[in-house]
Scaffold this active site. Structure first.
Site, short mmCIF file in Angstrom:
data_model
loop_
_atom_site.label_atom_id
_atom_site.label_comp_id
_atom_site.label_asym_id
_atom_site.label_seq_id
_atom_site.Cartn_x
_atom_site.Cartn_y
_atom_site.Cartn_z
N HIS A 63 -3.43 8.79 0.22
CA HIS A 63 -3.56 7.88 -0.92
C HIS A 63 -5.04 7.52 -1.07
O HIS A 63 -5.58 6.78 -0.25
CB HIS A 63 -2.69 6.64 -0.63
CG HIS A 63 -2.79 5.53 -1.61
ND1 HIS A 63 -2.28 4.27 -1.37
CD2 HIS A 63 -3.34 5.47 -2.85
CE1 HIS A 63 -2.53 3.49 -2.40
NE2 HIS A 63 -3.18 4.19 -3.31
N MET A 88 -7.87 5.61 -2.52
CA MET A 88 -8.31 4.40 -3.24
C MET A 88 -9.83 4.44 -3.28
O MET A 88 -10.52 3.62 -2.64
CB MET A 88 -7.79 3.15 -2.51
CG MET A 88 -6.31 2.92 -2.73
SD MET A 88 -5.59 1.82 -1.47
CE MET A 88 -5.25 3.04 -0.20
N ASP A 138 -4.12 5.82 4.08
CA ASP A 138 -4.83 5.05 3.05
C ASP A 138 -6.33 5.25 3.18
O ASP A 138 -6.92 4.87 4.20
CB ASP A 138 -4.48 3.56 3.20
CG ASP A 138 -3.06 3.28 2.77
OD1 ASP A 138 -2.71 3.61 1.64
OD2 ASP A 138 -2.30 2.75 3.60
N HIS A 148 1.68 8.30 5.71
CA HIS A 148 0.86 7.81 4.61
C HIS A 148 -0.51 7.39 5.14
O HIS A 148 -0.61 6.55 6.05
CB HIS A 148 1.58 6.62 3.98
CG HIS A 148 0.94 6.09 2.74
ND1 HIS A 148 1.14 6.64 1.50
CD2 HIS A 148 0.12 5.03 2.55
CE1 HIS A 148 0.47 5.95 0.59
NE2 HIS A 148 -0.17 4.96 1.20
N GLY A 200 -3.20 -4.11 4.04
CA GLY A 200 -1.80 -4.13 4.45
C GLY A 200 -1.34 -5.58 4.58
O GLY A 200 -2.15 -6.51 4.50
N GLY A 201 -0.04 -5.75 4.75
CA GLY A 201 0.50 -7.06 5.07
C GLY A 201 0.57 -8.05 3.92
O GLY A 201 0.72 -9.25 4.15
N MET A 256 -9.91 4.26 1.71
CA MET A 256 -10.56 3.20 0.91
C MET A 256 -12.07 3.31 1.04
O MET A 256 -12.59 3.58 2.12
CB MET A 256 -10.11 1.83 1.41
CG MET A 256 -8.59 1.66 1.44
SD MET A 256 -8.14 -0.01 1.94
CE MET A 256 -6.36 0.14 2.06
N GLY A 301 -5.71 -2.42 -1.17
CA GLY A 301 -6.88 -2.80 -0.37
C GLY A 301 -6.52 -3.25 1.03
O GLY A 301 -7.30 -3.06 1.95
N ASP A 318 4.56 1.32 -2.75
CA ASP A 318 3.62 1.04 -1.67
C ASP A 318 3.16 -0.42 -1.71
O ASP A 318 2.51 -0.85 -2.67
CB ASP A 318 2.41 1.98 -1.84
CG ASP A 318 1.39 1.86 -0.72
OD1 ASP A 318 1.62 1.12 0.24
OD2 ASP A 318 0.34 2.54 -0.84
N MET A 345 2.00 0.91 -7.06
CA MET A 345 1.58 -0.11 -6.11
C MET A 345 2.44 -1.37 -6.35
O MET A 345 2.56 -1.83 -7.48
CB MET A 345 0.11 -0.48 -6.32
CG MET A 345 -0.89 0.61 -5.93
SD MET A 345 -0.65 1.30 -4.27
CE MET A 345 -0.83 -0.17 -3.24
N SER A 363 2.76 3.84 6.87
CA SER A 363 1.33 3.77 6.58
C SER A 363 0.58 3.42 7.85
O SER A 363 0.78 2.35 8.43
CB SER A 363 1.06 2.70 5.52
OG SER A 363 -0.33 2.42 5.51
N GLY A 378 4.07 -4.18 0.83
CA GLY A 378 4.98 -5.31 1.05
C GLY A 378 6.45 -4.94 1.16
O GLY A 378 7.31 -5.79 0.96
C1 DX5 Z 1 -2.51 -1.03 0.48
C2 DX5 Z 1 -2.11 0.32 1.01
C3 DX5 Z 1 -0.77 0.35 1.64
C4 DX5 Z 1 -0.62 -0.52 2.85
C5 DX5 Z 1 0.80 -0.97 2.89
O1 DX5 Z 1 -3.63 -0.89 -0.29
O2 DX5 Z 1 -2.10 1.28 -0.05
O3 DX5 Z 1 -0.36 1.69 1.92
O4 DX5 Z 1 -0.93 0.13 4.04
O5 DX5 Z 1 0.93 -1.87 3.93
P1 DX5 Z 1 2.14 -2.91 3.98
O6 DX5 Z 1 3.41 -2.09 4.07
O7 DX5 Z 1 1.84 -3.69 5.20
O8 DX5 Z 1 2.11 -3.72 2.72
ZN ZN Z 2 -1.17 3.30 0.36
#
Ligand code: DX5
Ligand code: ZN
Length: 232
Positions: free
Chosen positions: A66, A68, A35, A33, A144-145, A37, A142, A175, A137, A8, A177
């Site tokens: 993806h 969102m 994201d 991937h 990462g991390g 948003m 929303g 997707d 999910m 991602s 963590g």
């Molecule tokens: C969160 C995203 C994920 C995110 C995952 O809303 O959809 O794709 O980038 O990031 P990690 O792998 O750091 O959880």
């Molecule tokens: Zn994603």
């Protein structure tokens, strides 16, 4: 079902996206991937079709977009035109999910349905035969991390059972963590495609991190297959 790793780019350095993606590809990334948003469906803003178009020019693997966003139907043609090979949409924003999946497929992309952690697998019952893939999910979308939600493993099993019941071998993507500590757990539960942001681009060496995650996923998929065959 072969496992795929989908780095991602949310966790990548946006000023060096091409180099980040190239490193992940050298490490064996199968998808990229992206994201998207909108600041409404999720409390964050990211990128739109122009960025997808630029990434598409420098990427060899399919782009896994993806969405969102609210009202994804309005933007799906622009993302496919920009180079999205796979497009996934959240069931939580779609009163006409079947129509949206059909729209994505009619444009020549693979159509995925995404479920938030609190959305039950049963909401896909009537379209289980129509999805090209399902994205579960494993964090609240929303950012990462975030930390993987442990209950996700049983949800992956339930989704696999629902798809199998519908006669659909569509892969399950996960997707949020996912890292070297839990990737085997989700693959053994039935996940086929693994999104990983921080555990790839949050490291010093995205190529090596991708390679390690993929090796762990492949080993877990082999263990899953052996389990299905039963004891010899
Ligand atoms: C969160 C995203 C994920 C995110 C995952 O809303 O959809 O794709 O980038 O990031 P990690 O792998 O750091 O959880
Ligand atoms: Zn994603």
């Amino acid at each position: 079902m072969s496992v795929r790793i989908a780095p991602s780019i949310l966790a990548a350095d946006f000023a060096a996206l091409g180099a980040c993606i190239a490193a992940a590809e050298r490490g064996g990334a199968d998808l990229v991937h992206v994201d998207v948003m909108d600041g409404h469906f999720v409390p964050n803003l990211t990128v739109g079709p122009p960025v997808v178009r630029s990434i598409h020019r420098v990427t060899r693997v399919p782009l896994d977009v993806h969405l969102m966003i609210e009202d994804p139907d309005r933007y799906i043609p622009a993302f496919v035109d920009a180079g999205a090979g796979l497009v996934s949409v959240h069931v939580e924003v779609l009163p006409h999910l079947h129509r949206t999946l059909s729209l994505i497929k009619s444009l020549g992309a693979q159509a995925g349905a995404v479920l938030n952690p609190s959305t039950p697998v049963g909401c896909l019952e009537e379209v289980a035969a129509d999805v090209d893939f399902v994205l579960l999910m494993t964090v609240n979308p929303g950012f990462g991390g975030q930390t993987f939600i442990p209950r996700s493993a049983s949800k992956i099993r339930a989704m696999r059972a629902l798809l199998d019941e519908a006669g659909n071998a569509a892969p399950i993507e996960v997707d949020g963590g996912i890292d070297e500590r839990n990737i085997a757990q989700v693959v053994e539960a039935g996940a086929d495609w693994i999104v990983a942001g921080s555990s790839i681009f949050g490291t010093d060496d995205a190529e090596a991190a991708t390679r390690r995650l993929k090796a762990l996923a492949v080993a877990a998929a082999q263990a899953r297959l052996a389990g299905h065959r039963g004891p010899r």
